[in-house]
Design an enzyme around this catalytic site. Structure first.
Site: not given
Lengths: 132, 132, 132, 132
Positions: B13-16
């Site tokens: 995952t990423d910070a979005g």
């Protein structure tokens, strides 16, 4: 043309002894982020100011030559086209020393609401910065 | 149609709050590898036996909907076309539960000598396994 | 002892021809996540229910033997100790076939508020599941 | 004290909105590589010249504060101790602006034959560069 230098570390390579192809998408994104920053478009700030973020909606990349550990690359970013809701950015990665083209492609990024991830219209203030 | 289940972990995952788009290339590769394995084509073994490996030479991917932490995906792989030196594989990632399509694309893989990385002809024994 | 199988793909390797050491932290986390899930502790659900998440606050890992492309690993997770605000999990990665130990370590995870990231007390319902 | 600047990109973050902890090992390695390079120790060149490479054999890291998208970090590297076959490097990552310490740890790297991965004695020419 905006150029950003990137060094190849162990983390970037795979057991073929070369840069893992998917990592060029990371390299492209670093360069794209710095290109936007150089135009005054800062993503973390934008999110707070507008509630929107850019997300990648399409990528097309050709991998031409391998890069290896310790190589220094130059990665470019250039606006190819801009619509109301998305941009297409053309990018290339080359060896800094020899200039050999390693990978090239286009990345479409769309503007979405950070919470709902629904597409929206790119804020005019951003588009103005892209066409100075 | 070959299907491979993949669970989304923090690393993906990423910070979005969603799966980082470049990671779909990893998901596609895991499914592609298992699809080849299911046809009796094992990459580490091939390298020792033939001195050759498949490398990715082109990717085109569209990212349609976001996936999130703990989601279970199904990733498919299907031979779209085969030439003497390269294959084009069509792949899709969907949410296992709802079936919603998340990302789809085509990956071209070319056969190269593992040491020189020069393109070569795909060993006939591999092509035969792809067209049973 | 909880065991989780993990296959080594190209994405996991580096130019040394082996699994990149930092990726064992990812392998450990996948196994830890599935171990928690097997005890009824689901992280995405917890976040919605309690507003809290586990974050890694400390890792200590020894890398003993290399793993290679296509290897199948077994990764274990075991509660070593539990405090009010953090847990220490002991983990090991071994080759499935030969049983050789590849890497082992301890991971401390602390409970924090998902928004502020400030430490808090682990919900009793979670601790109960860890000590059945 | 050797310091290396690192910018946080999307690829480095996770769904918690912060830098994924395992990525500090990558940041540490980039800084360690540049620190060695600053002392005249270039890893790709060494491999060709000596047939040996450094591999990470042990890591111990504490994660103290989160970093976020677009943050600029400074990562340090310092020789803590040197034996015949391995080095211990102490490393820290801090926020460039505020100076807040984000993560710190020690990394043991051992010298091995690049083909067999068997441990060997660090070439004296390297040790001399580390103790000027």
């Amino acid at each position: 043309m905006f150029e950003f230098p990137i060094r190849v570390y162990w983390e970037d390579t795979d057991a073929g002894g070369i840069v893992f192809y998917a990592n060029y998408l990371k390299f492209f994104e670093r360069a794209r982020t710095e290109w936007l920053r150089s135009l005054g478009v800062q993503q973390a700030g934008l999110r707070e100011a507008t509630g929107g973020i850019f997300v990648v909606s399409e990528t097309a990349v050709r991998f031409l030559r391998p890069a290896r550990l310790d190589d220094e690359l130059l990665v470019t970013a250039r606006l190819e086209s801009a619509g109301r809701a998305s941009l297409i950015i053309a990018q290339r990665a080359s060896l800094r020393a020899a200039g050999a083209l390693l990978a090239e492609g286009t990345i479409r990024i769309g503007w979405v609401d950070a919470a709902s991830l629904k597409p929206g219209r790119i804020p005019p203030a951003i588009l103005e910065r892209l066409y100075p």
